[in-house]
Write a protein that holds these residues in place. Structure first.
Motif, PDB file in Angstrom:
ATOM      1  N   GLU A 156       0.816  -1.216   0.000  1.00  0.00           N
ATOM      2  CA  GLU A 156       0.000   0.000   0.000  1.00  0.00           C
ATOM      3  C   GLU A 156       0.847   1.262   0.000  1.00  0.00           C
ATOM      4  N   GLY A 185      -6.358   9.932   1.507  1.00  0.00           N
ATOM      5  CA  GLY A 185      -7.367   9.160   0.790  1.00  0.00           C
ATOM      6  C   GLY A 185      -8.276   8.392   1.736  1.00  0.00           C
ATOM      7  N   GLU A 186      -9.539   8.351   1.398  1.00  0.00           N
ATOM      8  CA  GLU A 186     -10.486   7.575   2.180  1.00  0.00           C
ATOM      9  C   GLU A 186     -10.518   6.142   1.666  1.00  0.00           C
ATOM     10  N   PRO A 187     -10.664   5.157   2.542  1.00  0.00           N
ATOM     11  CA  PRO A 187     -10.809   3.769   2.082  1.00  0.00           C
ATOM     12  C   PRO A 187     -12.014   3.664   1.152  1.00  0.00           C
ATOM     13  N   ARG A 193      -7.645   2.956  -1.887  1.00  0.00           N
ATOM     14  CA  ARG A 193      -8.180   4.173  -1.315  1.00  0.00           C
ATOM     15  C   ARG A 193      -8.580   5.092  -2.460  1.00  0.00           C
ATOM     16  N   SER A 194      -9.245   6.168  -2.152  1.00  0.00           N
ATOM     17  CA  SER A 194      -9.743   7.052  -3.206  1.00  0.00           C
ATOM     18  C   SER A 194      -8.612   7.567  -4.091  1.00  0.00           C
TER      19      SER A 194
END
Length: 349
Positions: A156, A185-187, A193-194
């Motif tokens: 990641e 980033g949002e999950p 992630r975004s």
């Protein structure tokens, strides 16, 4: 073999929603731009080919409306592919190789904003075993990313570095939809992630091709197409190794990538994990530091579906036109998890 080059490239400013602009209104300034750069008029174009998708437009034969941007007079020799515009460029390239035309106009456009893109793209899937399950494009890309992580081919942190580099490189691209610092980033769909996913947006692009001395007359530094090939994986995701892309590797071999090193690579990788797959398939990891990968920001900075692949070829050609590159690789993809792949090798004089 007859020499064919890209002599002009133009694209729109890519935006999240172009509700106030029709496909024709979005496309016309781009078409005028590439013709003005070459000094050609519509009557000077020997062949016209376009790429788009009726599913995005929500109506059959939607590409006929976009022909208003080309003009009804004089009559044109015209074709269309229900694919990314990179495959329209392939058709035009073959047309010029046969000697049936000396110039070609290729354009592509996509408006993803009117509908739910993730839902629309499920229509690409195998209609018997996969499509009824309704896995969307992000969920499938997440499966591919997790397969890479499980195989210890990425993690990641590397994906986050790819996302940050793409946004940073896009700062110098006035057409990009996203640029600058990458927000937290949002999950979205684990492990993605975004920031690992492309923006949804609308845009258009066009190129002009010309053969031989015609190309040299139209621009000071043509981007010669030294090789161009496209291949396809099995339709069923279950019989593919999602951590590899043999079709990309094969297309690159037939396009002559190994003849000598490239200094630029514009990869159509809508997801960060797909850049990892493509770099490995194309042998670019071994050339790390000597090849600029997606200096435009790539599909993570702007992703007008059906035009993104053509933009990768155009961006690579534009760097050759400016003298920023001598030999460049351009890649386009279509379908889930890099199902179909096209590779072009471009050179300056």
């Amino acid at each position: 073999m007859r020499e064919v080059a890209i002599v002009a490239f133009g694209q729109s400013v890519h935006v999240r929603d172009s509700a106030e602009t029709s496909e024709v209104e979005m496309l016309m300034p781009v078409l005028h731009e590439v013709l003005d750069r070459t000094g050609l008029a519509a009557r000077d174009i020997g062949f016209t080919c376009s790429g788009s998708c009726d599913y995005l437009a929500g109506r059959a034969f939607s590409f006929t409306m976009a022909l208003d941007g080309v003009g009804a007079w004089p009559p044109v020799s015209e074709s269309h592919v229900e694919m990314d515009g990179a495959w329209a460029l392939y058709e035009a390239w073959v047309k010029l190789l046969t000697g049936e035309a000396d110039t070609a106009l290729v354009y592509a456009y996509g408006k993803s904003s009117p509908g739910d893109l993730r839902e629309v793209l499920t229509r690409q899937l195998d209609p018997y075993y996969v499509a009824p399950l309704w896995p969307d494009s992000v969920a499938l890309a997440a499966l591919q990313a997790q397969a890479l992580i499980d195989a210890k081919l990425t993690d990641e942190r590397e994906l986050a570095r790819i996302a940050a580099r793409s946004r940073r490189d896009a700062e110098s691209n006035p057409h990009a939809q996203l640029r600058g610092a990458l927000p937290a980033g949002e999950p979205l769909v684990a492990p993605l992630r975004s920031g690992d996913c492309p923006p949804i947006g609308d845009g258009a692009a066009a190129v002009v091709l010309a053969a031989g001395d015609t190309a040299r007359r139209l621009t000071a530094r043509p981007a010669w197409i030294r090789g161009l090939d496209h291949r396809i994986e099995a339709h069923s995701l279950g019989v593919r190794d999602l951590t590899d892309s043999p079709s990309t590797r094969l297309a690159a071999q037939h396009a002559g990538l190994a003849a000598r090193p490239v200094d630029t690579a514009e990869l159509h990788a809508p997801f960060t994990s797909q850049e990892v797959v493509l770099r490995r398939a194309l042998g670019l990891d071994a050339a790390e530091g000597t090849v600029r990968i997606n200096p435009s920001g790539g599909a993570l900075a702007a992703n007008p579906v059906m035009a993104t692949g053509l933009i990768r070829i155009g961006e690579a050609a534009a760097r050759i036109h400016r003298g920023d590159s001598d030999r460049a690789l351009a890649h386009a993809t279509s379908g889930p998890c890099l199902q179909q792949n096209l590779v072009a090798v471009l050179e300056g004089e």
